[in-house]
Design a protein around this motif. Structure first.
Motif, PDB file in Angstrom:
ATOM      1  N   LYS A 117       0.742  -1.186  -0.029  1.00 47.89           N
ATOM      2  CA  LYS A 117       0.017   0.030   0.167  1.00 47.89           C
ATOM      3  C   LYS A 117       0.727   1.313  -0.063  1.00 47.89           C
ATOM      4  N   HIS A 118       2.100   0.935   0.319  1.00 46.24           N
ATOM      5  CA  HIS A 118       3.000   2.301   0.195  1.00 46.24           C
ATOM      6  C   HIS A 118       2.945   3.019  -1.277  1.00 46.24           C
ATOM      7  N   PRO A 119       3.098   4.286  -1.365  1.00 44.97           N
ATOM      8  CA  PRO A 119       3.216   4.743  -2.699  1.00 44.97           C
ATOM      9  C   PRO A 119       4.610   4.490  -3.363  1.00 44.97           C
ATOM     10  N   ALA A 120       5.423   4.407  -2.541  1.00 41.46           N
ATOM     11  CA  ALA A 120       6.874   4.051  -3.346  1.00 41.46           C
ATOM     12  C   ALA A 120       7.198   2.816  -4.061  1.00 41.46           C
ATOM     13  N   ASN A 121       6.036   1.761  -3.762  1.00 40.03           N
ATOM     14  CA  ASN A 121       6.105   0.686  -4.631  1.00 40.03           C
ATOM     15  C   ASN A 121       4.857   0.550  -5.611  1.00 40.03           C
ATOM     16  N   GLY A 122       4.509   1.904  -6.010  1.00 41.68           N
ATOM     17  CA  GLY A 122       3.616   1.774  -6.923  1.00 41.68           C
ATOM     18  C   GLY A 122       3.962   2.367  -8.218  1.00 41.68           C
ATOM     19  N   PHE A 123       5.160   2.218  -8.583  1.00 42.41           N
ATOM     20  CA  PHE A 123       5.889   2.609  -9.702  1.00 42.41           C
ATOM     21  C   PHE A 123       6.858   1.405 -10.294  1.00 42.41           C
ATOM     22  N   ARG A 124       7.028   1.407 -11.579  1.00 37.22           N
ATOM     23  CA  ARG A 124       7.912   0.459 -12.199  1.00 37.22           C
ATOM     24  C   ARG A 124       8.704   1.267 -13.262  1.00 37.22           C
ATOM     25  N   THR A 125       9.996   0.916 -13.166  1.00 37.51           N
ATOM     26  CA  THR A 125      10.998   1.198 -14.235  1.00 37.51           C
ATOM     27  C   THR A 125      10.693   0.710 -15.527  1.00 37.51           C
ATOM     28  N   GLU A 126      11.081   1.467 -16.574  1.00 31.38           N
ATOM     29  CA  GLU A 126      11.079   0.619 -17.968  1.00 31.38           C
ATOM     30  C   GLU A 126      12.291   0.040 -18.395  1.00 31.38           C
ATOM     31  N   ARG A 127      12.307  -1.072 -19.208  1.00 24.25           N
ATOM     32  CA  ARG A 127      13.247  -1.494 -19.810  1.00 24.25           C
ATOM     33  C   ARG A 127      13.669  -1.315 -21.049  1.00 24.25           C
ATOM     34  N   ALA A 128      14.953  -1.239 -21.518  1.00 25.93           N
ATOM     35  CA  ALA A 128      15.065  -1.294 -23.318  1.00 25.93           C
ATOM     36  C   ALA A 128      14.989  -2.611 -23.758  1.00 25.93           C
ATOM     37  N   GLU A 129      14.680  -2.471 -25.210  1.00 28.67           N
ATOM     38  CA  GLU A 129      14.102  -3.486 -25.938  1.00 28.67           C
ATOM     39  C   GLU A 129      15.376  -4.100 -26.090  1.00 28.67           C
ATOM     40  N   PRO A 130      15.433  -5.561 -26.668  1.00 33.42           N
ATOM     41  CA  PRO A 130      16.907  -6.203 -26.751  1.00 33.42           C
ATOM     42  C   PRO A 130      17.669  -5.613 -27.911  1.00 33.42           C
ATOM     43  N   ASP A 131      16.835  -4.925 -29.086  1.00 30.34           N
ATOM     44  CA  ASP A 131      17.627  -4.338 -30.364  1.00 30.34           C
ATOM     45  C   ASP A 131      18.256  -3.011 -29.799  1.00 30.34           C
ATOM     46  N   GLU A 132      17.765  -2.776 -28.621  1.00 30.59           N
ATOM     47  CA  GLU A 132      18.581  -1.188 -28.382  1.00 30.59           C
ATOM     48  C   GLU A 132      20.004  -1.627 -27.597  1.00 30.59           C
ATOM     49  N   PHE A 133      20.149  -2.824 -27.246  1.00 29.04           N
ATOM     50  CA  PHE A 133      21.356  -3.007 -26.525  1.00 29.04           C
ATOM     51  C   PHE A 133      22.408  -4.107 -27.244  1.00 29.04           C
ATOM     52  N   THR A 134      21.606  -4.796 -28.189  1.00 32.29           N
ATOM     53  CA  THR A 134      22.159  -5.913 -28.823  1.00 32.29           C
ATOM     54  C   THR A 134      22.893  -5.647 -30.019  1.00 32.29           C
ATOM     55  N   HIS A 135      23.977  -5.894 -30.557  1.00 36.10           N
ATOM     56  CA  HIS A 135      24.887  -5.663 -31.735  1.00 36.10           C
ATOM     57  C   HIS A 135      24.765  -7.146 -32.375  1.00 36.10           C
TER      58      HIS A 135
END
Length: 214
Positions: A192-210
């Protein structure tokens, strides 16, 4: 993996020792360079966590950060963008507006209260193993967090705690020939704490894969 997130507010309920032992037994399967298994874990529960939390918070009031492992010299480009996005998402969740220095300082200090977690693990590695020991321990931290998540136990790896290296060496009698890398605070999430109410995004594989396939 998709369910895991960095928990920033914990319920006070203690985790059964048998479940902590299960997490450790799983994490020990982490692959390591030459099977060195370099991770040392100093783990607190119950009143020991409360004593550590109080001592750490007091230390932070009068001592400057002094990590064993140098922190990043800078964040630039997309790395800075991601860092800022994470910070502002947290501040928005807990009601800290841009320019509220007191509010941001208050949130920063929550690190040293271990976000009220009932348990904390300090992860260190022999200094002689250098970057490879640290890399192996990074794998251990991930395995620990995923094993905990599988049991419904929330975690947050914390570099901020490791920034007070000399204090941690003294407090836990960690040998001076070890590098303190991070802490992992863990317990049941205060959902119930607001600090646990958001999530970070992750880059798509093609953004970091060569790809090299031609």
């Amino acid at each position: 993996m998709a369910e895991r997130h960095s928990c920033r507010a914990f319920a006070p309920t203690q985790i059964a020792k048998s479940e902590i032992e299960q997490i450790l037994a799983t994490a020990r399967r982490t692959p390591s360079w030459c099977n060195a298994q370099p991770w040392r874990v100093d783990l607190t529960s119950g009143v020991a966590t409360d004593r550590f939390r109080a001592a750490l918070s007091e230390e932070v009031q009068g001592a400057a950060p002094n990590p064993d492992l140098p922190f990043p010299s800078s964040y630039s480009g997309v790395y800075q963008d991601r860092r800022r996005a994470c910070g502002w998402a947290l501040y928005e969740a807990v009601g800290v507006i841009k320019g509220d220095r007191a509010g941001s300082a208050r949130e920063m200090m929550r690190n040293f209260a271990l976000f009220d977690a009932p348990h904390c693990a300090i992860i260190s590695s022999p200094a002689e193993l250098g970057a490879y020991g640290a890399m192996d321990c990074g794998g251990f931290v991930t395995a620990f967090c995923l094993a905990a998540q599988a049991l419904g136990i929330a975690t947050i790896p914390q570099a901020a705690v490791a920034s007070y290296g000399p204090f941690l060496h003294r407090y836990f009698d960690i040998p001076q020939d070890h590098l303190i890398l991070c802490a992992i605070s863990f317990g049941y999430s205060d959902t119930k704490h607001p600090a646990n109410g958001f999530r970070t995004e992750r880059a798509e594989p093609d953004e970091f894969t060569h790809w090299h396939d031609d």
